[in-house]
Write a protein that holds these residues in place. Structure first.
Motif, short mmCIF file in Angstrom:
data_model
loop_
_atom_site.label_atom_id
_atom_site.label_comp_id
_atom_site.label_asym_id
_atom_site.label_seq_id
_atom_site.Cartn_x
_atom_site.Cartn_y
_atom_site.Cartn_z
N LYS A 118 28.11 -12.32 18.46
CA LYS A 118 29.60 -12.37 18.64
C LYS A 118 30.43 -11.11 18.24
O LYS A 118 30.89 -10.66 19.11
CB LYS A 118 30.32 -13.46 18.75
CG LYS A 118 29.67 -14.41 17.42
CD LYS A 118 30.55 -15.63 17.30
CE LYS A 118 30.96 -15.95 15.73
NZ LYS A 118 29.75 -15.93 15.13
N GLY B 130 36.84 -14.73 11.59
CA GLY B 130 35.95 -15.21 10.64
C GLY B 130 35.94 -14.19 9.40
O GLY B 130 35.90 -14.88 8.09
N ALA B 131 36.23 -12.96 9.47
CA ALA B 131 36.69 -12.27 8.34
C ALA B 131 37.95 -12.71 7.83
O ALA B 131 38.03 -12.55 6.58
CB ALA B 131 36.89 -10.75 8.85
N ARG C 118 36.90 -15.63 5.29
CA ARG C 118 36.06 -14.84 4.28
C ARG C 118 37.00 -14.28 3.30
O ARG C 118 36.82 -14.46 2.33
CB ARG C 118 35.07 -13.85 5.13
CG ARG C 118 33.75 -14.29 5.84
CD ARG C 118 32.89 -13.41 6.53
NE ARG C 118 31.84 -13.86 7.02
CZ ARG C 118 30.72 -14.07 6.48
NH1 ARG C 118 30.59 -13.79 5.31
NH2 ARG C 118 29.92 -14.67 7.46
N ARG D 91 30.98 -10.09 2.78
CA ARG D 91 29.52 -10.59 3.63
C ARG D 91 28.36 -11.10 2.77
O ARG D 91 27.58 -11.63 3.32
CB ARG D 91 28.96 -9.56 4.38
CG ARG D 91 29.78 -8.67 5.15
CD ARG D 91 29.96 -9.67 6.44
NE ARG D 91 31.28 -9.17 7.17
CZ ARG D 91 31.86 -9.90 8.12
NH1 ARG D 91 31.51 -10.88 8.68
NH2 ARG D 91 32.99 -9.41 8.51
N ALA E 200 33.50 -19.39 2.95
CA ALA E 200 34.36 -19.49 3.91
C ALA E 200 34.11 -20.74 4.94
O ALA E 200 35.16 -21.30 5.27
CB ALA E 200 34.05 -18.31 4.71
N SER E 201 32.84 -21.21 4.87
CA SER E 201 32.56 -22.42 5.72
C SER E 201 33.37 -23.69 5.13
O SER E 201 33.90 -24.21 5.67
CB SER E 201 31.12 -22.71 5.80
OG SER E 201 30.84 -23.70 6.40
N ARG F 64 43.46 -23.72 8.32
CA ARG F 64 43.16 -23.29 9.44
C ARG F 64 44.58 -22.99 10.20
O ARG F 64 44.90 -22.05 11.06
CB ARG F 64 42.75 -24.25 10.40
CG ARG F 64 41.35 -24.68 10.07
CD ARG F 64 40.38 -25.38 11.02
NE ARG F 64 40.01 -24.33 11.88
CZ ARG F 64 39.23 -23.64 11.73
NH1 ARG F 64 38.25 -23.38 10.70
NH2 ARG F 64 38.90 -22.68 12.99
N GLY G 209 34.95 -15.94 17.06
CA GLY G 209 35.06 -16.88 15.90
C GLY G 209 34.45 -18.23 16.22
O GLY G 209 33.40 -18.15 16.85
N ARG G 210 34.93 -19.32 15.79
CA ARG G 210 34.19 -20.58 16.09
C ARG G 210 35.10 -21.46 16.90
O ARG G 210 34.69 -22.32 17.76
CB ARG G 210 34.04 -21.31 14.63
CG ARG G 210 33.19 -20.65 13.74
CD ARG G 210 31.80 -20.60 14.17
NE ARG G 210 30.85 -20.21 13.17
CZ ARG G 210 30.76 -18.93 12.76
NH1 ARG G 210 31.82 -18.12 13.01
NH2 ARG G 210 29.95 -18.70 11.51
N ARG H 72 25.15 -23.91 7.45
CA ARG H 72 26.54 -23.54 7.79
C ARG H 72 27.09 -24.03 9.07
O ARG H 72 27.96 -24.44 9.28
CB ARG H 72 26.66 -21.97 7.39
CG ARG H 72 28.17 -21.60 7.26
CD ARG H 72 28.23 -20.43 6.42
NE ARG H 72 27.46 -19.25 6.88
CZ ARG H 72 28.21 -18.33 7.78
NH1 ARG H 72 29.11 -18.40 8.17
NH2 ARG H 72 27.36 -17.21 7.97
N ASP I 23 29.87 -26.19 10.10
CA ASP I 23 31.03 -25.65 11.19
C ASP I 23 31.08 -26.63 12.36
O ASP I 23 31.96 -26.67 12.95
CB ASP I 23 30.67 -24.19 11.31
CG ASP I 23 30.69 -23.28 10.31
OD1 ASP I 23 31.53 -23.73 9.33
OD2 ASP I 23 30.34 -22.22 10.29
N ARG J 281 32.37 -30.58 11.23
CA ARG J 281 33.75 -30.73 10.84
C ARG J 281 34.61 -31.53 11.83
O ARG J 281 34.61 -31.15 12.90
CB ARG J 281 34.18 -29.45 10.30
CG ARG J 281 34.83 -28.38 11.08
CD ARG J 281 35.36 -27.13 10.63
NE ARG J 281 35.79 -26.20 11.66
CZ ARG J 281 35.69 -24.89 11.59
NH1 ARG J 281 34.71 -24.43 10.70
NH2 ARG J 281 35.83 -24.26 12.70
O1 DC Z 1 31.99 -15.70 11.77
P1 DC Z 1 31.62 -15.58 10.34
O2 DC Z 1 30.37 -16.14 9.97
O3 DC Z 1 32.13 -14.44 9.72
O4 DC Z 1 32.62 -16.99 9.77
C1 DC Z 1 32.54 -17.29 8.30
C2 DC Z 1 32.96 -19.09 8.34
O5 DC Z 1 34.42 -19.00 8.72
C3 DC Z 1 32.24 -19.85 9.36
O6 DC Z 1 31.20 -20.22 8.78
C4 DC Z 1 33.01 -20.67 9.73
C5 DC Z 1 34.60 -20.05 9.63
N1 DC Z 1 35.25 -19.92 10.81
C6 DC Z 1 35.90 -20.89 11.34
O7 DC Z 1 36.02 -21.88 11.02
N2 DC Z 1 36.77 -20.44 12.48
C7 DC Z 1 36.79 -19.37 12.94
N3 DC Z 1 37.44 -18.98 14.12
C8 DC Z 1 35.83 -18.12 12.29
C9 DC Z 1 35.17 -18.56 11.10
#
Ligand code: DC
Length: 233
Positions: free
Chosen positions: A18, A37-38, A41, A92, A100-101, A110, A130-131, A181, A185, A188
């Motif tokens: 992505k 995600g950053a 992080r 990273r 981060a997770s 959030r 993202g997620r 992870r 993710d 949750r």
């Molecule tokens: O995309 P990434 O691997 O850089 O994201 C790191 C962590 O951040 C991921 O394990 C879950 C969280 N995350 C999230 O909960 N919601 C998002 N929109 C992006 C990332």
């Protein structure tokens, strides 16, 4: 440039491609790129640096409220800055991924980050990844994609990425980390990773980056006249 600047949202599990696609799409369309995600992080990095209790929802939510997170984007250079410090090259590491997770499961964290993300997208002209960007942050995005790939392929991609950035890791361990992870993710309670309604699903396992990019562009082509395409090749 047209005034109709769209929002394109991309969700998917770790290392599904992505970030690569979102960056390329944003460049092609002349849009802002948002790596949500950053943000999780950067916050996790700060919590680790301050030796904070990652399992404390109260502390992590407060940390989010009292942090300044912003992006700096110039051509191909995407940097993330927290409290004035550029942490792009520090976030990273697998330890930060895990943290981060963990902190991303807290609704208080959030809430603060989603607010910033929506502010960034308020004027449109955004490719966000993202997620939960399709399901929660921008549910009315003009185009929503869910990128996926097999676990083995994603682990291999992440292993190569880590190697390139000088982080030594065993591929099997990378695979275990990614699997764990992804599980947390997607399981949750708040804004879990899920393939939301209306998202276009793309399995990138056997596709090249160019093929995935073309597939996404193909989907949005019928509104091409709305875009400011920088490079049509
Ligand atoms: O995309 P990434 O691997 O850089 O994201 C790191 C962590 O951040 C991921 O394990 C879950 C969280 N995350 C999230 O909960 N919601 C998002 N929109 C992006 C990332």
């Amino acid at each position: 440039m047209t005034s109709n600047r769209l929002i394109i949202a991309i969700d998917g599990p770790s290392a599904s491609g992505k970030s690569t696609i979102a960056k390329l799409l944003s460049k092609k369309l002349g849009y802002t790129y948002l790596d949500t995600g950053a943000m999780y992080r950067a916050l996790a990095w700060k919590a680790l640096k301050k030796n904070m209790e990652l399992n404390s929802e109260e502390e992590m939510s407060q940390l989010a409220r009292h942090s300044s997170i912003r992006f700096y984007q110039q051509e191909d250079d995407y940097r993330i800055i927290i409290d004035g410090e550029d942490v792009s090259d520090k976030i990273r590491h697998p330890q930060v991924s895990e943290a981060a997770s963990r902190i991303s499961s807290f609704p208080g964290v959030r809430q603060t980050l989603v607010k910033i993300q929506r502010e960034i997208g308020a004027k449109g002209g955004l490719v966000a990844e993202g997620r939960d960007v399709c399901t929660k942050v921008f549910p009315k995005a003009d185009f929503k994609f869910y990128l996926d790939a097999s676990l083995a392929e994603r682990a291999h991609r992440r292993y190569l990425e880590l190697k390139k950035s000088g982080i030594i890791a065993f591929e099997e361990k990378v695979k275990e980390d990614i699997e764990r992870r992804d599980r947390s993710d997607s399981q949750r309670t708040h804004s879990p990773l899920t393939r939301g309604k209306g998202s276009i699903y793309i399995d990138t396992t056997d596709l090249t980056i160019e093929e995935v990019l073309n597939l996404t562009l193909e989907k949005i082509k019928f509104r091409e006249e709305d875009f400011f395409i920088l490079d049509k090749d």
